[in-house]
Motif scaffolding. Structure first.
Motif, mmCIF file in Angstrom:
data_model
loop_
_atom_site.group_PDB
_atom_site.id
_atom_site.type_symbol
_atom_site.label_atom_id
_atom_site.label_comp_id
_atom_site.label_asym_id
_atom_site.label_seq_id
_atom_site.Cartn_x
_atom_site.Cartn_y
_atom_site.Cartn_z
ATOM 1 N N LEU A 178 0.799 -1.315 0.039
ATOM 2 C CA LEU A 178 0.038 -0.054 -0.226
ATOM 3 C C LEU A 178 0.786 1.288 -0.003
ATOM 4 O O LEU A 178 0.832 2.175 -0.829
ATOM 5 N N PHE A 179 1.751 1.322 0.917
ATOM 6 C CA PHE A 179 2.646 2.537 1.015
ATOM 7 C C PHE A 179 3.453 2.846 -0.209
ATOM 8 O O PHE A 179 4.009 3.835 -0.805
ATOM 9 N N LEU A 180 3.895 1.570 -0.942
ATOM 10 C CA LEU A 180 4.788 1.687 -2.019
ATOM 11 C C LEU A 180 4.085 2.251 -3.045
ATOM 12 O O LEU A 180 4.448 3.236 -4.015
ATOM 13 N N ASN A 181 2.780 1.728 -3.264
ATOM 14 C CA ASN A 181 1.954 2.217 -4.260
ATOM 15 C C ASN A 181 1.269 3.932 -4.191
ATOM 16 O O ASN A 181 1.441 4.298 -4.958
ATOM 17 N N ASP A 182 1.102 4.175 -3.044
ATOM 18 C CA ASP A 182 0.601 5.562 -2.664
ATOM 19 C C ASP A 182 1.591 6.513 -2.412
ATOM 20 O O ASP A 182 1.019 7.836 -2.549
ATOM 21 N N TYR A 183 2.768 6.320 -2.294
ATOM 22 C CA TYR A 183 3.936 7.182 -1.750
ATOM 23 C C TYR A 183 4.905 7.359 -2.708
ATOM 24 O O TYR A 183 5.493 6.126 -2.955
ATOM 25 N N GLU A 184 5.344 8.587 -3.408
ATOM 26 C CA GLU A 184 6.427 8.728 -4.086
ATOM 27 C C GLU A 184 7.617 8.288 -3.450
ATOM 28 O O GLU A 184 8.545 7.735 -3.875
ATOM 29 N N GLU A 185 7.877 8.813 -2.069
ATOM 30 C CA GLU A 185 8.811 8.350 -1.318
ATOM 31 C C GLU A 185 8.645 7.501 -0.337
ATOM 32 O O GLU A 185 7.413 7.656 0.269
ATOM 33 N N ILE A 186 9.497 6.575 -0.065
ATOM 34 C CA ILE A 186 9.058 5.521 0.791
ATOM 35 C C ILE A 186 9.025 5.859 2.464
ATOM 36 O O ILE A 186 9.938 6.352 2.604
ATOM 37 N N PRO A 187 7.952 5.894 3.253
ATOM 38 C CA PRO A 187 8.019 6.295 4.434
ATOM 39 C C PRO A 187 8.494 5.300 5.325
ATOM 40 O O PRO A 187 7.909 4.573 6.029
ATOM 41 N N TRP A 188 9.935 5.347 5.469
ATOM 42 C CA TRP A 188 10.643 4.277 6.302
ATOM 43 C C TRP A 188 10.053 4.243 7.812
ATOM 44 O O TRP A 188 9.812 3.042 8.425
ATOM 45 N N ALA A 189 10.142 5.468 8.523
ATOM 46 C CA ALA A 189 9.874 5.448 9.656
ATOM 47 C C ALA A 189 8.331 4.940 10.095
ATOM 48 O O ALA A 189 8.131 4.147 11.090
ATOM 49 N N VAL A 190 7.444 5.198 8.968
ATOM 50 C CA VAL A 190 6.150 4.637 9.331
ATOM 51 C C VAL A 190 6.078 3.157 9.113
ATOM 52 O O VAL A 190 5.700 2.351 9.918
ATOM 53 N N LEU A 191 6.889 2.571 8.088
ATOM 54 C CA LEU A 191 6.667 1.138 8.025
ATOM 55 C C LEU A 191 7.530 0.547 9.165
ATOM 56 O O LEU A 191 7.047 -0.583 9.528
ATOM 57 N N GLN A 192 8.828 1.123 9.621
ATOM 58 C CA GLN A 192 9.291 0.250 10.806
ATOM 59 C C GLN A 192 8.563 0.444 12.133
ATOM 60 O O GLN A 192 8.331 -0.571 12.882
ATOM 61 N N PHE A 193 7.776 1.616 12.393
ATOM 62 C CA PHE A 193 6.815 1.510 13.170
ATOM 63 C C PHE A 193 5.660 0.655 13.266
ATOM 64 O O PHE A 193 5.332 0.044 14.249
ATOM 65 N N LEU A 194 4.949 0.480 12.163
ATOM 66 C CA LEU A 194 3.940 -0.239 12.144
ATOM 67 C C LEU A 194 4.207 -1.926 12.286
ATOM 68 O O LEU A 194 3.826 -2.675 12.896
ATOM 69 N N GLU A 195 5.625 -2.180 11.877
ATOM 70 C CA GLU A 195 6.242 -3.580 11.801
ATOM 71 C C GLU A 195 6.475 -3.842 13.657
ATOM 72 O O GLU A 195 6.185 -4.580 13.946
ATOM 73 N N ALA A 196 7.335 -2.825 13.859
ATOM 74 C CA ALA A 196 7.861 -3.092 15.384
ATOM 75 C C ALA A 196 6.882 -2.843 16.567
ATOM 76 O O ALA A 196 6.967 -3.266 17.376
ATOM 77 N N GLU A 197 5.958 -1.687 16.313
ATOM 78 C CA GLU A 197 5.273 -1.279 17.380
ATOM 79 C C GLU A 197 3.876 -2.100 17.380
ATOM 80 O O GLU A 197 2.975 -1.911 18.253
ATOM 81 N N ILE A 198 3.140 -2.204 16.078
ATOM 82 C CA ILE A 198 1.774 -2.687 15.963
ATOM 83 C C ILE A 198 1.733 -4.223 15.540
ATOM 84 O O ILE A 198 1.246 -4.914 16.173
ATOM 85 N N ASN A 199 1.961 -4.298 14.233
ATOM 86 C CA ASN A 199 1.883 -5.769 13.696
ATOM 87 C C ASN A 199 2.492 -6.773 14.820
ATOM 88 O O ASN A 199 1.730 -7.808 15.017
ATOM 89 N N TYR A 200 3.906 -6.676 14.802
ATOM 90 C CA TYR A 200 4.532 -7.735 15.674
ATOM 91 C C TYR A 200 4.541 -7.294 17.058
ATOM 92 O O TYR A 200 4.493 -7.861 18.066
ATOM 93 N N GLY A 201 4.754 -5.856 17.218
ATOM 94 C CA GLY A 201 4.909 -5.221 18.498
ATOM 95 C C GLY A 201 3.836 -5.347 19.185
ATOM 96 O O GLY A 201 3.963 -5.334 20.547
ATOM 97 N N GLY A 202 2.745 -5.631 18.799
ATOM 98 C CA GLY A 202 1.273 -5.578 19.640
ATOM 99 C C GLY A 202 1.375 -7.014 20.421
ATOM 100 O O GLY A 202 0.708 -6.901 21.307
ATOM 101 N N ARG A 203 2.108 -7.820 19.933
ATOM 102 C CA ARG A 203 2.045 -8.995 20.967
ATOM 103 C C ARG A 203 3.231 -8.913 22.136
ATOM 104 O O ARG A 203 3.334 -9.886 23.081
ATOM 105 N N VAL A 204 4.211 -7.989 21.799
ATOM 106 C CA VAL A 204 5.618 -7.807 22.618
ATOM 107 C C VAL A 204 5.077 -7.287 23.850
ATOM 108 O O VAL A 204 4.758 -5.943 23.928
#
Length: 940
Positions: free
Chosen positions: A535-561
């Motif tokens: 979704l982010f690669l399709n919708d954004y010209e520049e890759i939002p690294w901080a957003v991707l890292q936050f979603l992975e580390a704090e929500i998708n996987y981080g939600g269990r931690v």
């Protein structure tokens, strides 16, 4: 009770009459002997049955004759010699009695001949009985490991029928025994978790050896429980390479008859030879020096437990394979069709779930293959779903459909209804195509009767880095790699996400080194990351690294931690695998350079690239040191021994009388451990003082130790009385006695004690050292350096040190923090009391070591799992500026190697103590992925 060996408290036992209907070893041997003879020699079995019937009839006839004579004598009037009826009856009776007695004698001879033939089949019945009790004991490890006698006998019959025929009687017996032994292994393995399969193989080996009187009970006890003393007859002969705990084990092993005098031989003669074995990559295959070549494979397992516990699993595999063949260490593959063959309309099929595994897809495909894809009703159990599930079963058994009830462990209150429904399935009334499928995580509330007769199977998620990454790519559609507006970035970063998922899953095998808490990361977590990346690669010209890292580390996987140190680790791993560097050509995921995001275009190309990965990845793939493999292997070894210990009968004896051994140990502890520390004297000598918080710390420590000592002393005194029979033996006292016998710290003591992973022998030495430290403090005043490992509650001590400084200088305590100065020029004896703060010693390092020349944190020496940390000056500073994160590593200090803890009522963790800043020239991420940490105590 459905338990084979139920335990009732003495209070209950004296109020009720217990009738034991449990199968005994002798009873089962006779029952199985009858089965094998009926299968092998039906003529003998028929003759035996006919004899029993005839003997009963003749005995009855004799009894009737005697009764008739007595009746006639009682009714006779006058002279009995003139009573013709009586005289004729007596004559007839004598004739009949002679005939019957003769027939009974003949029958006795025939029965003796039959029994002589029957008894030749005893080895089959004896081996099968041993196997039944081994299988029955598995329920002590996991509540889902339940097997009924009916299931066992059915498998036994099939084993006799399918074993290789032979005209030679002895060969036929051997064929039946070997076929059935393997049949039990295969059928049980389907329903065992991977981690328990080798344990089951070894349990079969041990029970068979025990049945053949080839197992030394003392040796087996040592293998499972380890040494019961930490005293050594000789000093460690090679402190430079031989760990002290290994020498303690070797010294205790040398007390067993077959190992005398191993410690002397090692210390004086063959040290170089033993070093060769210690340094070997495969010590289980090395030849033993000198007289020790006489050891059996089993005895070599004891030696390796002492010297190289990380290779004990391989030694056990070798021992089992040498006796029973390689097939007993190669678990059969998952085969749903084979399990289905063993089921019927009245026998449910049960998927035992494990975290990360979902057998639904496999099941639906199998249903389609069997033509039941459209005759299938599925429901996930939960609140309010019980009546619907009941209706589906009722309808399904009439029309011959399949019913799948998922997550039975979530519907604990409905399990009794499920048991009733399964029990009421009548083979005459139920449609023969009907099948009931159940899925459940291991749960003590799952009905035992359903488990015992059901066809159970375990389906676990793929293990291993290569398998995991390949599995992710095999699940993608063919055109999935083209489904993005930035194809190059999409393929590279998608590989990073798949590799991330595999790393997070596979780190769990390292136990606390991988994660403090074992999280159940699932495929759904990765799916969310993949969708968001697209979704982010399709919708954004520049890759939002901080957003991707936050979603992975704090929500998708981080939600269990839930653990903050695990969250720090997760963030570090994510930043290494979802970052701009991943798009660069030379960027590698690990030091070896094997793992990186390839420049492939198709799924097949990616899978070919992944298949080039090592099948057994090195710890470096996860950012860990090579020593992590040793830790992982040792954990596997001791876990296997703990499980085997659970399977042992509670009355097992390791030589000598069990009660006597427990009593000796209890008396020894009572003489070594004081009844209490003098709290009155402590309060007088160290009264509450505004300027000296350490007085309060000491008083609180004495109170805590006294609470523990009170429990230890009182329970041991009552236990000794119970062993003599002067008071009733309660369940609690029995559990304490069993723990003492097994060299474990009793649960009642542990509940009042500080956290510890040590076995009882080491735990007692550690307790004596702690009491000595506190007593020395009481007698000699506040020490110059504090043994931080000796505190019951080290957080109170650290707060006290900050409080002293804050009160002395009138600072707000919440703005005072410690500066950490590593003083490798000091030891506990040369340290002098600092003006402010305190000096601590007694810490251990894991996954790192202190370099005394460079005064920095460094990688550990190979095979050296733990090293001593130097003294540390904790110097309080008011409004301390933040340190340079590039020059230090913020390392956690834990009380025990378990790392994980729970929050206590004080707001402190039961395990985590504090973070400490250690000087280093490597980046923080390097040490975070290493899981480098400091500890107050080890496992030995």
């Amino acid at each position: 009770s459905k338990l084979r060996n139920p335990y009732y408290t003495p209070e209950t036992a004296v109020k009720v009459t217990l009738l034991n209907f449990a199968i005994t070893e002798d009873g089962l041997i006779q029952q199985l002997l009858g089965v094998v003879v009926a299968e092998e020699r039906p003529d003998l079995a028929q003759m035996k049955d006919q004899l029993v019937v005839n003997n009963a009839a003749m005995t009855k006839q004799m009894s009737e004759i005697e009764s008739n004579i007595l009746k006639l004598l009682a009714e006779s009037t006058g002279d009995i010699l003139e009573d013709e009826t009586l005289i004729n009856t007596l004559a007839e009776s004598k004739k009949t009695s002679t005939e019957v007695s003769q027939k009974l004698q003949e029958a006795e001879v025939t029965e003796k001949e039959i029994d002589e033939t029957r008894v030749k089949y005893t080895p089959v019945a004896f081996r099968s009985t041993i196997l039944y009790f081994a299988v029955a004991d598995l329920s002590a490890i996991d509540p889902m490991y339940q097997y009924s006698l009916g299931w066992f006998v059915s498998l036994y019959r099939r084993g006799i029928q399918n074993a290789t025929p032979s005209d030679d009687f002895e060969e036929r017996l051997t064929n039946i025994i070997e076929f059935f032994t393997y049949s039990i292994y295969v059928n049980c393995c389907r329903s065992l978790f991977e981690k328990h399969k080798l344990m089951f193989s070894f349990l079969i080996f041990v029970r068979i050896q025990g049945g053949d009187n080839k197992l030394d009970a003392q040796e087996f006890k040592f293998l499972l429980a380890g040494p019961t003393s930490v005293q050594t007859a000789y000093p460690n002969p090679a402190e430079d390479w031989l760990p002290q705990n290994a020498w303690v084990e070797i010294s205790n092993l040398a007390k067993l008859p077959n190992f005398m005098p191993l410690d002397a031989d090692m210390a004086e003669n063959n040290l170089a030879e033993f070093k060769r074995i210690y340094d070997s990559a495969s010590p289980q295959d090395e030849e033993m020096p000198g007289v020790w070549q006489k050891w059996s494979s089993f005895q070599k397992c004891l030696f390796l437990r002492a010297l190289r516990p990380d290779k004990c699993v391989q030694a056990i595999q070798k021992t089992v394979a040498e006796t029973h063949g390689d097939r007993f260490i190669e678990s059969p593959p998952f085969d749903l069709g084979k399990v289905f063959e063993d089921s019927s309309a009245t026998v449910p099929l049960i998927f035992v779930l494990s975290s990360g595994a979902d057998p639904t897809a496999i099941f639906l495909k199998f249903a389609d293959d069997q033509g039941f894809g459209k005759k299938l009703d599925a429901i996930s159990l939960g609140q309010g779903q019980g009546p619907l599930a009941e209706r589906l079963i009722t309808e399904g058994k009439d029309r011959g459909s399949w019913v799948l009830l998922q997550n039975c462990h979530l519907a604990t209150s409905w399990m009794l209804t499920l048991e009733r429904l399964v029990d009421s399935l009548d083979p005459e009334m139920v449609h023969r195509d009907f099948r009931l499928w159940l899925t459940s995580m291991p749960s003590a509330t799952f009905p035992v009767s359903v488990l015992q007769d059901g066809a159970k199977m375990v389906n676990e998620p793929p293990k291993g880095l290569r398998t995991n990454v390949a599995g992710s790519y095999l699940a993608f559609e063919k055109d999935f790699l083209d489904a993005c507006s930035k194809p190059y970035e999409w393929r590279k970063l998608l590989f990073g996400v798949c590799f991330l998922h595999a790393v997070l899953q596979d780190r769990r095998k390292f136990g606390p080194l991988g994660w403090n808490i074992l999280y159940e990361f699932a495929a759904g977590d990765m799916d969310c990351c993949v969708q968001q990346l697209q979704l982010f690669l399709n919708d954004y010209e520049e890759i939002p690294w901080a957003v991707l890292q936050f979603l992975e580390a704090e929500i998708n996987y981080g939600g269990r931690v839930t653990d903050d140190k695990d969250r720090r680790l997760l963030n570090t791993i994510v930043k290494g695998l979802t970052s701009p560097e991943v798009l660069e050509k030379g960027y590698k995921f690990s030091e070896s350079g094997i793992y990186y995001a390839p420049e492939c275009n198709t799924i097949d190309e990616h899978i070919d690239f992944i298949r080039a990965f090592p099948l057994q990845p090195g710890p470096e793939a996860f950012g860990l040191h090579d020593n992590a493999d040793i830790t992982c292997a040792q954990n596997e070894t001791f876990s296997l021994f703990e499980d085997l210990l659970e399977c042992q009968p509670k009355s097992a004896s390791g030589g000598g009388d069990r009660d006597e051994e427990i009593a000796t140990l209890a008396n020894d502890i009572l003489t070594r451990i004081p009844a209490s520390l003098d709290i009155v004297k402590t309060s007088e000598m160290y009264p509450t003082d505004y300027h000296e918080s350490m007085n309060t710390v000491l008083t609180q420590e004495v109170i805590r130790f006294n609470n523990m000592l009170k429990v230890i002393n009182s329970t041991l005194k009552v236990l000794l009385k119970a062993l003599k029979g002067t008071v009733a033996m309660s369940a609690e006292l029995d559990a304490i006695g069993t723990s003492l016998f097994n060299n474990q710290v009793p649960g009642k003591w542990a509940g009042k004690a500080y956290p510890s992973l040590k076995p009882l022998a080491s735990w007692l030495i550690d307790l004596e050292a702690r009491l000595k430290f506190v007593q020395g403090w009481m007698d000699n005043g506040h020490p110059a350096a504090y043994w931080i490992s000796g505190f019951f509650f080290p957080q109170a001590f650290l707060t006290g040190a900050l409080q002293n400084f804050a009160r002395k200088h009138q600072y707000a305590i919440d703005r005072v923090t410690f500066d950490h100065v590593f003083r490798d020029d000091l030891d506990k004896d040369t340290a002098e009391k600092p003006e402010d703060g305190c000096i601590i010693y007694g810490l251990y390092m894991e996954s790192c070591r202190w370099d005394h020349e460079r005064h920095l944190l460094e990688d550990p020496i190979p095979k050296e799992l733990f090293s001593d940390a130097p003294c540390v000056l904790l110097s309080p500073v008011y409004e301390r500026p933040a340190p340079d994160p590039t020059k230090m590593y913020e390392a956690p200090i834990y009380k025990t190697l378990a790392r994980a803890g729970t929050l206590s009522t004080t707001g402190h963790s039961t395990n985590f103590v504090m973070m400490i800043e250690v000087p280093t020239d490597k980046p923080q991420a390097f040490w975070i992925k290493r899981s480098a940490a400091l500890f107050c105590a080890l496992k030995y």
